[in-house]
Design a protein around this motif. Structure first.
Motif, short mmCIF file in Angstrom:
data_model
loop_
_atom_site.label_atom_id
_atom_site.label_comp_id
_atom_site.label_asym_id
_atom_site.label_seq_id
_atom_site.Cartn_x
_atom_site.Cartn_y
_atom_site.Cartn_z
N ILE A 177 5.56 -15.50 -15.09
CA ILE A 177 4.55 -14.42 -15.10
C ILE A 177 4.28 -13.98 -13.67
O ILE A 177 4.10 -14.82 -12.78
CB ILE A 177 3.22 -14.92 -15.70
CG1 ILE A 177 3.47 -15.73 -16.96
CG2 ILE A 177 2.24 -13.76 -15.89
CD1 ILE A 177 3.39 -15.03 -18.25
N LEU A 178 4.25 -12.68 -13.45
CA LEU A 178 3.88 -12.16 -12.13
C LEU A 178 2.97 -10.96 -12.31
O LEU A 178 2.94 -10.33 -13.37
CB LEU A 178 5.12 -11.79 -11.32
CG LEU A 178 6.03 -10.68 -11.85
CD1 LEU A 178 5.53 -9.29 -11.46
CD2 LEU A 178 7.44 -10.87 -11.32
N SER A 179 2.21 -10.65 -11.26
CA SER A 179 1.36 -9.46 -11.27
C SER A 179 1.57 -8.72 -9.97
O SER A 179 2.04 -9.29 -8.97
CB SER A 179 -0.11 -9.85 -11.41
OG SER A 179 -0.34 -10.41 -12.66
N PHE A 180 1.22 -7.43 -9.97
CA PHE A 180 1.32 -6.66 -8.73
C PHE A 180 0.34 -5.49 -8.76
O PHE A 180 0.02 -4.97 -9.83
CB PHE A 180 2.76 -6.18 -8.47
CG PHE A 180 3.36 -5.33 -9.57
CD1 PHE A 180 3.80 -5.89 -10.76
CD2 PHE A 180 3.48 -3.95 -9.39
CE1 PHE A 180 4.36 -5.09 -11.75
CE2 PHE A 180 4.05 -3.15 -10.38
CZ PHE A 180 4.48 -3.73 -11.57
N ASP A 181 -0.13 -5.12 -7.57
CA ASP A 181 -1.02 -3.97 -7.41
C ASP A 181 -0.18 -2.76 -7.01
O ASP A 181 0.53 -2.81 -6.00
CB ASP A 181 -2.01 -4.23 -6.27
CG ASP A 181 -3.15 -5.14 -6.69
OD1 ASP A 181 -3.75 -4.89 -7.75
OD2 ASP A 181 -3.44 -6.10 -5.95
N VAL A 182 -0.26 -1.69 -7.81
CA VAL A 182 0.39 -0.45 -7.37
C VAL A 182 -0.62 0.37 -6.58
O VAL A 182 -1.83 0.29 -6.82
CB VAL A 182 0.94 0.39 -8.56
CG1 VAL A 182 2.06 -0.36 -9.25
CG2 VAL A 182 -0.16 0.76 -9.54
N ARG A 183 -0.12 1.14 -5.63
CA ARG A 183 -1.00 2.03 -4.87
C ARG A 183 -1.39 3.19 -5.78
O ARG A 183 -0.55 3.71 -6.51
CB ARG A 183 -0.27 2.56 -3.63
CG ARG A 183 0.16 1.47 -2.67
CD ARG A 183 0.83 2.04 -1.42
NE ARG A 183 1.58 1.00 -0.74
CZ ARG A 183 1.02 0.05 0.04
NH1 ARG A 183 -0.28 0.05 0.24
NH2 ARG A 183 1.78 -0.87 0.60
N GLY A 184 -2.68 3.60 -5.73
CA GLY A 184 -3.09 4.77 -6.53
C GLY A 184 -3.96 4.43 -7.72
O GLY A 184 -4.27 5.30 -8.53
N GLY A 185 -4.37 3.15 -7.87
CA GLY A 185 -5.36 2.77 -8.88
C GLY A 185 -4.88 2.95 -10.31
O GLY A 185 -3.67 2.96 -10.60
N GLN A 186 -5.85 3.11 -11.22
CA GLN A 186 -5.54 3.14 -12.65
C GLN A 186 -4.61 4.29 -13.04
O GLN A 186 -3.70 4.11 -13.86
CB GLN A 186 -6.83 3.24 -13.47
CG GLN A 186 -6.54 3.50 -14.94
CD GLN A 186 -7.73 3.25 -15.84
OE1 GLN A 186 -8.44 2.26 -15.70
NE2 GLN A 186 -7.95 4.16 -16.77
N ALA A 187 -4.84 5.49 -12.44
CA ALA A 187 -4.01 6.64 -12.82
C ALA A 187 -2.54 6.34 -12.54
O ALA A 187 -1.67 6.59 -13.40
CB ALA A 187 -4.46 7.89 -12.06
#
Ligand SMILES: *Cc1c(COP(=O)(O)O)cnc(C)c1O
Length: 399
Positions: A312-322
């Motif tokens: 399992i991995l997670s990541f933050d994309v730039r630009g938030g929820q949209a």
């Protein structure tokens, strides 16, 4: 193959295939399913002896069933436990542990980053019956120590945590619990015994949602508890009386799942490691959370207590929820579903799904941002997974 002596010294890959088999007079090679709710006695004397507990054997499938027992023995062998107890689901394993071992007036300390439904079970249900829970930060040992009360009976955690893959120090928390006369219980769903054996690190009980990696193919619900026979006495009597028993069919599917567990976990981890490294180099990604990355703050602890970093991995994309939603909607291959531990890769946006009942402030405090995505990395070809994530990034770029 009577008794379990022949199992001594066998390695986990072998136990996963051979442990718990009690061949019948038919000499079947594959484990049979016993779809029977009750069992017949040879005489009135035998029936009486069975009910009195003087003669071992099956009575009724709410208590024991041969297929369920094979699953229990096999999983216990893999966890290095003396005994196993199967339950109808992972949540039933949690409930059975609490109801079988605690009473009104007892206190639990639990990691704040456990499965959301377990938080609800502890706060909204057990709380009504006089068992209180304090929630603390998984990776902060001083917070666990500070939360101890004279009536603390149990410490409860999952590691790595969902979705941020924080690591709890099992040995340190076991020592803390035992110094206080309390038990340490570990929900080992994310690692499975193929990657992590909490009992060997000092935990008293291990819980599973067999629905996830143990089945491994997203088919059945199930759960289990492993530990000493003595510690399982209360939980076993709870299952017998309250009835959250595992069905023989589900037990059979899950015990066939165990046969390929170590192979599957190795490939889940190999794919996850490759994707984590690839994502970390992408300009659209602000941060990747995966215990196998050099950038993971607890990489050394993960390597010390886990054989591999997990699937399992997670990541933050730039630009938030949209941006995160455009990414998810651009995928063709990964399944948008809350399940994990499947051969199929799955993706979730925790802030709007699994963690949507948590207030935005509490979510932010827990580090679960609006741009966070979690992937349970499956067994598809790594190039096809990367190609699909590229589709997501392309969709993200065009608002
Ligand atoms: C899914 C899950 C559970 C609950 O299991 P069910 O089989 O869905 O009841 C408990 N703990 C963890 C860590 C899980 O992922």
């Amino acid at each position: 193959m009577s008794g379990q002596d022949w199992q001594e010294g066998l390695r986990p890959e072998t136990l996963a295939i051979r442990a718990g088999i009690h061949r019948t007079a038919e000499q079947e090679h594959s484990e049979p399913i016993f779809p029977t709710s009750s069992f017949v006695f040879q005489s009135a004397e035998e029936a009486a002896a069975r009910f009195a507990g003087r003669s071992p054997g099956n009575i009724y499938a709410r208590f024991t069933n041969p297929t369920v027992r094979t699953f229990e023995e096999r999983l216990a062998a893999l966890e290095g436990a003396e005994a196993g107890l199967a339950t109808a689901s992972g949540m039933a394993a949690c409930l059975t542990t609490f109801m079988g071992l605690l009473q009104a007036g007892d206190h639990i300390i639990a990691s704040r980053s456990i499965f959301g439904t377990t938080v609800q079970l502890l706060s909204n249900i057990l709380g009504r019956f006089g068992v209180e829970t304090s929630f603390v930060a998984l990776a902060d040992p001083t917070a666990w120590a500070a939360a101890l009360r004279p009536n603390t009976r149990m410490l409860f955690l999952e590691t790595p945590s969902n979705p941020l893959t924080e690591i709890g120090d099992i040995r340190a928390l076991a020592d803390l619990a035992h110094g206080h006369g309390a038990w340490l219980v570990v929900d080992n769903c994310f690692c499975t015994p193929a990657l992590q054996r909490p009992l060997a690190l000092g935990a008293d009980l291990v819980l599973h949602s067999a629905t996830k990696y143990l089945d491994g193919q997203g088919r059945t619900l199930g759960g289990a508890i492993c530990g000493s026979a003595e510690m399982l006495t209360g939980p076993r009597s709870f299952v017998r009386t309250a009835g959250p028993s595992l069905s023989p069919f589900n037990a059979w599917v899950q015990l066939k799942g165990l046969e390929t567990l170590s192979l599957r976990m190795e490939r889940h981890c190999q794919n996850a490691q490759a994707l984590a490294e690839w994502l970390e180099a992408r300009p659209e990604v602000a941060r990747v959370y995966y215990p196998g990355l050099a950038s993971h703050p607890q990489r050394a602890l993960a390597a010390a207590q886990q054989r591999l970093p997990g699937g399992i991995l997670s990541f933050d994309v730039r630009g938030g929820q949209a941006a995160a939603w455009r990414f998810v909607n651009g995928l063709r291959l990964l399944s948008l579903t809350a399940n994990l531990g499947d051969t199929k890769s799955t993706v979730t946006h925790p802030a709007s799904t699994t963690h949507s009942r948590v207030s935005p402030e509490a979510r932010a405090a827990a580090g679960i941002g609006d741009g966070l995505l979690r992937i349970s990395v499956g067994l598809e070809h790594i190039d096809d997974l990367r190609d699909d994530l590229l589709r997501g990034f392309a969709a993200m770029a065009v608002p």
